[in-house]
Design an enzyme around this catalytic site. Structure first.
Site, PDB file in Angstrom:
ATOM      1  N   LYS A 186      40.736  34.064  40.828  1.00  0.00           N
ATOM      2  CA  LYS A 186      41.220  34.698  42.048  1.00  0.00           C
ATOM      3  C   LYS A 186      41.354  33.670  43.185  1.00  0.00           C
ATOM      4  CE  LYS A 186      41.537  38.929  40.477  1.00  0.00           C
ATOM      5  NZ  LYS A 186      41.228  38.961  39.036  1.00  0.00           N
TER       6      LYS A 186
HETATM    7  C1  LIG Z   1      40.699  40.531  38.598  1.00  0.00           C
HETATM    8  C2  LIG Z   1      41.052  41.928  38.849  1.00  0.00           C
HETATM    9  C3  LIG Z   1      40.104  42.968  38.806  1.00  0.00           C
HETATM   10  C4  LIG Z   1      38.719  42.827  38.282  1.00  0.00           C
HETATM   11  O1  LIG Z   1      37.997  41.782  38.693  1.00  0.00           O
HETATM   12  P1  LIG Z   1      36.809  41.126  37.824  1.00  0.00           P
HETATM   13  O2  LIG Z   1      36.061  40.415  38.894  1.00  0.00           O
HETATM   14  O3  LIG Z   1      37.441  40.173  36.851  1.00  0.00           O
HETATM   15  O4  LIG Z   1      36.034  42.209  37.199  1.00  0.00           O
HETATM   16  C5  LIG Z   1      40.509  44.234  39.163  1.00  0.00           C
HETATM   17  N1  LIG Z   1      41.768  44.480  39.538  1.00  0.00           N
HETATM   18  C6  LIG Z   1      42.704  43.523  39.568  1.00  0.00           C
HETATM   19  C7  LIG Z   1      44.081  43.864  40.005  1.00  0.00           C
HETATM   20  C8  LIG Z   1      42.392  42.220  39.206  1.00  0.00           C
HETATM   21  O5  LIG Z   1      43.340  41.290  39.195  1.00  0.00           O
END
Ligand SMILES: *Cc1c(COP(=O)(O)O)cnc(C)c1O
Length: 397
Positions: A186
């Protein structure tokens, strides 16, 4: 997109603060922690940056969605409307609570189509969960109006669009609740982590208790705390929070690099006849983590995606056939393949996803390619990438 590209001294310093005291837990041990409260500090700074009254850090973006839904009282049999294009975390968090995911078409914003949302509302609907995919947002005003008219909760999944805005507000802060992920890919990362933001005092209190076994966090003797309701463990560790705190301080810097790189690539692609771009709703500004574009037909899109790979451009995604982000790849959800028995409400109420018409979504996703925007690229790399992408697309159009 990923903050892991630029890691350094600040992250190390924050982590060292924690390692020196050895208190890896975010709660308690007041006398031993050298006054370091990384999770608390992160929460305060994040709430401020997101112009929200409250922030609750948790162990992942998926936990953030689960905690957000739980804190608003979503439970067995409640229906939550979510898009066909998202990450698997959307339905995982809903199913975790025994609630029922209702999948709905997207439009050319690549997010929930408000008209399709309206048609999916039933007396059991409790929440609309737009997912701001690939750096840009859903038509939040239209969705909020639907929520207001039907007394529904608006929960924004802003995991992929941190730093974007709508109507002058940070994404995630427009609805009743907003969720973020700080997983490793992210825009800012802390290894694994997530956050819930809200202006609602009750949801904030619920989230605080729920993510820590229902602890009421009254006083400073953990063992003596009571639990007004059932909770779970979705806590973040102090080490992860420390990394996140350093990255948060750099968010605006990352966003500025992202925007500049995005604009260079987009400008190049704009010169290719037949390439059009994903619609950003009026009043919205992307976070520029991806350039998302359409080609005229599915056939040309498949060819373009191949041509991009052949010319050596990495990080271009054709989500239509991707296992993680589009309903086409979710056989396990369609067939309800779970280890244990799913709740009765889920089995009885869920759509027959093997036979639901998502041709509207197919018509868009079949023509969509997204190019990741990295923040570690040099100017030369950006220029070369833009040139190569242009060449590859021209070769098929
Ligand atoms: C990455 C992501 C998540 C979940 O995040 P994690 O930290 O990997 O559990 C949820 N929604 C979206 C759109 C994402 O890209």
């Amino acid at each position: 997109m990923p903050g892991f590209e630029l890691f350094g001294e600040e992250e190390r310093k924050q982590v060292n603060d924690v390692l020196e005291s050895g208190i890896l837990m975010r709660y308690g041990f007041d006398g031993m922690r050298n006054d370091h409260w990384k999770a608390k500090e992160f929460e305060k700074a994040f709430a401020e940056r997101m112009q929200s009254d409250h922030c609750q850090l948790v162990s992942s973006g998926t936990s953030a969605l689960t905690v957000a839904l739980a804190s608003a009282g979503i439970g067995a049999g409640d229906e939550v409307i979510m898009p066909t294009f998202t990450f698997v975390a959307s339905f995982e968090s809903i199913l975790m609570l025994g609630a029922v995911p209702v999948l709905v078409d997207i439009d050319d914003t690549l997010t929930l189509d408000p008209e399709s949302v309206k048609k999916a509302i039933t007396p059991r609907t409790k929440c609309i969960m737009p997912v701001h995919m690939c750096g840009s947002m859903a038509d939040l005003k239209a969705l909020k109006d639907i929520c207001d008219d039907n007394d529904l909760l608006l929960l924004e999944d802003a995991c992929q669009a941190i730093g974007g805005t709508y109507d002058g507000k940070p994404l995630g802060s427009y609805g009743d609740l907003g969720c973020f992920s700080f997983d490793f890919v992210k825009t800012i990362t802390c290894g694994e982590g997530g956050a819930v933001i809200t202006n609602n005092n009750t949801y904030a209190k619920h989230a605080d208790h729920y993510q820590d076994h229902g602890h009421d966090h009254v006083g400073n003797d953990r063992g003596a705390e009571t639990h007004p309701f059932l909770g779970y463990n979705f806590r973040i560790s102090e080490l992860n929070a420390a990394v996140g705190l350093a990255q948060l301080n750099r968010l605006d810097h990352f966003l500025a690099i992202q925007k500049s790189n995005y604009l260079s690539i987009r400008e190049a692609l704009s010169t290719v006849n037949g390439v059009t771009f994903r619609r950003v709703p009026d009043g919205g500004e992307e976070n520029y983590s991806f350039v998302n574009f359409f080609l005229p037909t599915e056939e040309l899109t498949v060819k373009a995606h191949q041509a991009l790979a052949e010319i050596g451009v990495d990080g271009c995604f054709y989500w239509y056939t991707n296992n993680w982000h589009y309903i086409n790849g979710w056989g396990h959800l369609k067939d309800q393949s779970s280890l244990g028995r799913l709740p009765k409400e889920v089995r009885e109420q869920m759509q027959d996803l093997n036979n639901t018409d998502f041709s509207k979504s197919d018509a868009i996703m079949g023509r969509t390619i997204s190019s990741l925007i990295k923040i570690g690229w040099t100017e030369k790399e950006v220029r070369e990438r833009a040139e190569k992408m242009k060449q590859a697309l021209k070769s098929v159009l």
